[in-house]
Design an enzyme around this catalytic site. Structure first.
Site, PDB file in Angstrom:
ATOM      1  N   LYS A  29       0.828  -1.212  -0.020  1.00  0.00           N
ATOM      2  CA  LYS A  29      -0.049   0.232  -0.019  1.00  0.00           C
ATOM      3  C   LYS A  29       0.839   1.357   0.192  1.00  0.00           C
ATOM      4  O   LYS A  29       0.569   2.338  -0.697  1.00  0.00           O
ATOM      5  CB  LYS A  29      -1.072   0.188   1.396  1.00  0.00           C
ATOM      6  CG  LYS A  29      -0.402   0.198   2.592  1.00  0.00           C
ATOM      7  CD  LYS A  29      -1.283   0.463   3.494  1.00  0.00           C
ATOM      8  CE  LYS A  29      -0.586   0.344   4.851  1.00  0.00           C
ATOM      9  NZ  LYS A  29       0.144   1.661   5.167  1.00  0.00           N
ATOM     10  N   THR A  30       1.880   1.269   0.742  1.00  0.00           N
ATOM     11  CA  THR A  30       2.872   2.527   0.571  1.00  0.00           C
ATOM     12  C   THR A  30       3.441   2.689  -0.603  1.00  0.00           C
ATOM     13  O   THR A  30       3.489   4.048  -1.145  1.00  0.00           O
ATOM     14  CB  THR A  30       3.917   2.375   1.701  1.00  0.00           C
ATOM     15  OG1 THR A  30       3.445   2.150   3.034  1.00  0.00           O
ATOM     16  CG2 THR A  30       4.826   3.591   1.757  1.00  0.00           C
ATOM     17  N   ASP A 207      -3.799   7.579   4.782  1.00  0.00           N
ATOM     18  CA  ASP A 207      -3.073   6.242   5.124  1.00  0.00           C
ATOM     19  C   ASP A 207      -3.729   5.628   6.176  1.00  0.00           C
ATOM     20  O   ASP A 207      -4.173   6.249   7.248  1.00  0.00           O
ATOM     21  CB  ASP A 207      -1.719   6.243   5.101  1.00  0.00           C
ATOM     22  CG  ASP A 207      -0.940   5.101   4.971  1.00  0.00           C
ATOM     23  OD1 ASP A 207      -1.722   3.870   4.820  1.00  0.00           O
ATOM     24  OD2 ASP A 207       0.256   4.772   5.243  1.00  0.00           O
ATOM     25  N   GLU A 208      -3.742   4.300   6.632  1.00  0.00           N
ATOM     26  CA  GLU A 208      -4.102   3.601   7.573  1.00  0.00           C
ATOM     27  C   GLU A 208      -5.343   4.201   8.303  1.00  0.00           C
ATOM     28  O   GLU A 208      -5.944   4.332   9.275  1.00  0.00           O
ATOM     29  CB  GLU A 208      -3.193   3.997   8.845  1.00  0.00           C
ATOM     30  CG  GLU A 208      -1.658   3.331   8.461  1.00  0.00           C
ATOM     31  CD  GLU A 208      -1.611   1.587   8.587  1.00  0.00           C
ATOM     32  OE1 GLU A 208      -2.684   1.136   8.701  1.00  0.00           O
ATOM     33  OE2 GLU A 208      -0.522   1.348   8.345  1.00  0.00           O
ATOM     34  N   GLN A 243      -7.265  -4.870  10.167  1.00  0.00           N
ATOM     35  CA  GLN A 243      -6.175  -4.763  10.937  1.00  0.00           C
ATOM     36  C   GLN A 243      -6.378  -3.513  11.764  1.00  0.00           C
ATOM     37  O   GLN A 243      -5.592  -2.509  12.266  1.00  0.00           O
ATOM     38  CB  GLN A 243      -4.875  -4.086  10.203  1.00  0.00           C
ATOM     39  CG  GLN A 243      -4.382  -5.365   9.418  1.00  0.00           C
ATOM     40  CD  GLN A 243      -3.090  -5.085   8.543  1.00  0.00           C
ATOM     41  OE1 GLN A 243      -2.080  -4.939   8.997  1.00  0.00           O
ATOM     42  NE2 GLN A 243      -3.199  -4.854   7.055  1.00  0.00           N
ATOM     43  N   ARG A 604       2.728 -10.598  10.688  1.00  0.00           N
ATOM     44  CA  ARG A 604       4.096 -10.250  10.729  1.00  0.00           C
ATOM     45  C   ARG A 604       5.185 -11.097  10.112  1.00  0.00           C
ATOM     46  O   ARG A 604       6.238 -10.648   9.834  1.00  0.00           O
ATOM     47  CB  ARG A 604       4.403  -9.943  12.053  1.00  0.00           C
ATOM     48  CG  ARG A 604       3.594  -8.748  12.771  1.00  0.00           C
ATOM     49  CD  ARG A 604       3.071  -7.588  11.812  1.00  0.00           C
ATOM     50  NE  ARG A 604       1.941  -7.683  11.209  1.00  0.00           N
ATOM     51  CZ  ARG A 604       1.655  -6.727  10.112  1.00  0.00           C
ATOM     52  NH1 ARG A 604       2.382  -5.844   9.791  1.00  0.00           N
ATOM     53  NH2 ARG A 604       0.458  -7.248   9.443  1.00  0.00           N
TER      54      ARG A 604
END
Length: 674
Positions: A29-30, A207-208, A243, A604
């Site tokens: 996504k970044t 973002d997020e 998330q 992770r």
């Protein structure tokens, strides 16, 4: 655009109108966000028209660095920052409309708690019997709209809230919640100001998005919506409801549903290809999270191959659990030639860390613990920063009271009490009270107050106020200030039996001054003066800890691991009552959020995942029997194998011992030379 898959390419190219990007864990996504902004710039959209908001300063810096690399141009007019940094930007331009001065101070949590203590005393609610932290949380929830006064059982607390805010304004200070609440207030009360910001920022990215609170959502919605229905709301939000794990601090994943309601015609794009983990790990994560009902349907997949099975181990107790993790780290590191920082050990709570720290120390495994004391929260650093904050804002009572007798200069409790009475009677700041005493006739001046001490302290502050405000070479002047107050002698006196600790603390001040120098020397820093520096430090200390140590095993809570990845991950304490956590559920928590937390832990891992579930665990000096977490049964059984201890060869044991001895020798040598 090369090296983007089809959904990523669609996300990059869809610039006009409202866009919702559902970005699964590890889906790049970044990369999509940075390429999307670069595409906007290539399309001729002005830098100044773009606003990109994220949640940490580290993420904002990374995003800006990546865009510079792609766009190959300077970005001095592009706004990439956290929500709170954006709030500071708005307040620096507009806060005078609310009756503040532009050089306001920003109170961190410690400053807020001190102010709460003072207000409790003023309202005759003794802070000794009140939970100052809980009161601070209550005031925060009221300010950010998470709670209404109708839900507060004690009416007197409203007086505390009003007096707390009155004092902030008197001292020309704001707290961290104000960085969102006050811009919202300005936009609500001054429509022409809101319209000006809407016209300035015509393209917004967040973002997020699943981590946004309701007040952040309201701020974003006000900026993005258009009064003219013919104009599109060019707003793009990127997030993953799977998330969302921060409800305890106000995050609300339901903002995704609100966004679709508030912005009709939203284009939804799903990023489901994971570039991080093996297929085994992703199938396990999908198996778990599919049991949540309140979510966007998605299924992560990977082109990285099947991967190794997930190993599940049932140690007899928490001590054996920690020993197992330590031994496996040593074994895998030797066999696969990994670095120590390739390992992540994830726990549900900080209280579980002691056993692991002891096991790592016993096995000579260097490690770093997340969530320790932040550099900017260390006393010696806060002392120096308090001097700078008072230099910047004479009415900052909290920071002034912190340094008025640090180092000791004869302005003790009797002086502070006298100043407090004057300030309370005259409704003025402590600095103004000192001014009153400094100028009082001799006959009215109490001899024990030490006029000379007050004069000396005020002259010191006024001297550095004259030298620092709006002027360059800040780091050099901070060094002069530290030397002039003789902070080194203060540390030696405070730690007379531990000079090594005094040296370590003074070394931290050296690090602070060096960091200021580095910040000043940054060619992209167009205003290396005091106020911008204080704003930056307030935001850093609130949002980020220090960067993780290289060459050490990462021991952290699952919450702290969000956004990180490791080749090898251990999830410890996968027991019912730990994850899902019993207390979290008892306090009105959500089983689905606990499952999301487990999902975040699983994702992770890149290559190898271990999960441990103790048969019994020590808790408050008693031993309790444990049962496995119900989430373990949600992992497809064909992906899991029960761990059986690996028998090491004599050669492996000797090599590990030799490696361990070499590392001990290296660390001993560093300690000896420090």
């Amino acid at each position: 655009m090369p090296n983007l898959n089809a959904p990523q390419q669609q996300a990059v190219n869809t610039i006009e109108g409202p866009v919702l990007i559902i970005a699964g864990a590890g889906s790049g996504k970044t990369r999509v966000i940075t390429h999307r902004i670069a595409a906007m710039l290539d399309a001729g959209i002005a830098q100044s028209a773009i606003l990109a908001l994220t949640f940490t300063n580290k993420a904002a810096r990374e995003m800006e660095t990546r865009i510079k690399g792609i766009a190959s141009r300077k970005l001095q007019h592009l706004t990439i920052c956290t929500f709170h940094a954006f709030g500071v930007k708005v307040l620096r331009e507009e806060i005078e409309t609310l009756g503040y001065r532009k050089n306001f101070s920003i109170y961190d949590e410690g400053d807020r708690n001190q102010r709460v203590k003072d207000v409790l005393r003023e309202c005759k609610l003794p802070s000794e019997t009140a939970d100052v932290y809980a009161m601070g949380q209550l005031l925060s929830k009221i300010k950010t709209g998470l709670m209404a006064w109708e839900d507060v059982a004690i009416p007197k607390y409203k007086d505390v809230y009003e007096e707390y805010n009155r004092g902030l304004k008197l001292f020309n200070a704001v707290d961290f919640d104000d960085l969102l609440a006050l811009p919202l207030k300005i936009f609500a009360e001054f429509p022409e100001t809101l319209e000006r910001y809407r016209n300035r920022y015509r393209y917004i990215m967040i973002d997020e998005f699943q981590d946004t609170s309701f007040i952040q959502y309201r701020l974003m919605r006000l900026l993005a919506q258009r009064t003219d229905s013919a104009q599109p709301a060019n707003i793009c939000v990127v997030g993953d409801d799977d998330q969302s794990i921060y409800s305890w601090r106000g995050a609300n994943y339901e903002n995704i549903a609100r966004f679709e309601r508030d912005f009709p015609g939203t284009v939804e794009i799903k990023l489901e290809q994971n570039y991080r983990s093996t297929t085994t790990i992703l199938e396990a994560a999908n198996g778990v999270i599919s049991n949540n009902t309140n979510r966007k349907e998605k299924r992560l997949w990977s082109g990285n191959g099947g991967g190794k099975p997930i190993e599940l181990f049932y140690p007899p107790n928490d001590s054996a659990e920690a020993d197992f993790v330590a031994e496996e780290i040593k074994r895998i590191r030797f066999q696969e030639h990994l670095r120590l920082d390739d390992f992540g050990v994830l726990l549900r709570t900080n209280s579980m860390m002691q056993a692991f720290e002891e096991a790592f120390l016993e096995n000579n495994i260097p490690y770093t613990v997340s969530g320790g004391t932040s550099f900017f929260q260390r006393k010696e650093i806060k002392d120096v920063l308090s001097y700078l904050r008072v230099v910047g804002n004479l009415d900052d009572d909290v920071n002034l009271l912190r340094i008025i007798n640090t180092p000791r200069r004869g302005l003790g409790d009797a002086v502070v009490e006298k100043l407090g009475k004057i300030a309370g009677t005259r409704h003025c700041s402590i600095w103004d009270a000192m001014e009153t005493l400094r100028n009082a006739p001799d006959a009215l001046f109490a001899s024990e107050m030490g006029r000379a001490d007050i004069q000396e302290f005020m002259s010191l502050v006024e001297k550095y106020r004259s030298e620092m405000l709006g002027k360059a070479r800040l780091s050099q002047k901070v060094r002069q200030l530290v030397d002039e107050i003789d902070y080194w002698s203060y540390l030696v006196t405070e730690f007379s039996k531990n000079e090594k600790l005094a040296r370590w603390k003074f070394g931290n001040i050296d690090r602070l001054i060096e960091a200021i120098h580095t910040w000043e020397a940054d060619p992209d820093n167009f205003d290396p003066t005091l106020y911008p520096y204080l704003n930056r430090i307030s935001l850093i200390s609130q949002n980020d800890g220090e960067d993780g140590d290289k060459g050490k095993v990462n021991l952290m809570t699952i919450h702290a691991a969000k956004g990180l990845e490791f080749p090898v991950v251990f999830i410890a304490g996968a027991e019912d009552g730990v994850i899902p956590h019993a207390r979290s559920l008892e306090e009105g928590g959500d089983i689905e959020e606990e499952r999301r937390l487990f999902y975040v832990a699983i994702t992770r891992a890149r290559d190898k995942l271990f999960i441990t579930s103790c048969q019994q665990r020590q808790r408050r000096r008693s031993t309790i029997k444990c049962s496995p977490s119900p989430f373990l049964a949600e992992i497809p059984s064909h992906l899991v194998e029960i761990h059986s201890p690996v028998q090491k060869t004599l050669e492996e044991k000797e090599a590990e011992a030799s490696q361990s001895f070499a590392e001990m020798k290296k660390r001993f040598s560093r300690a000896k030379n420090s």
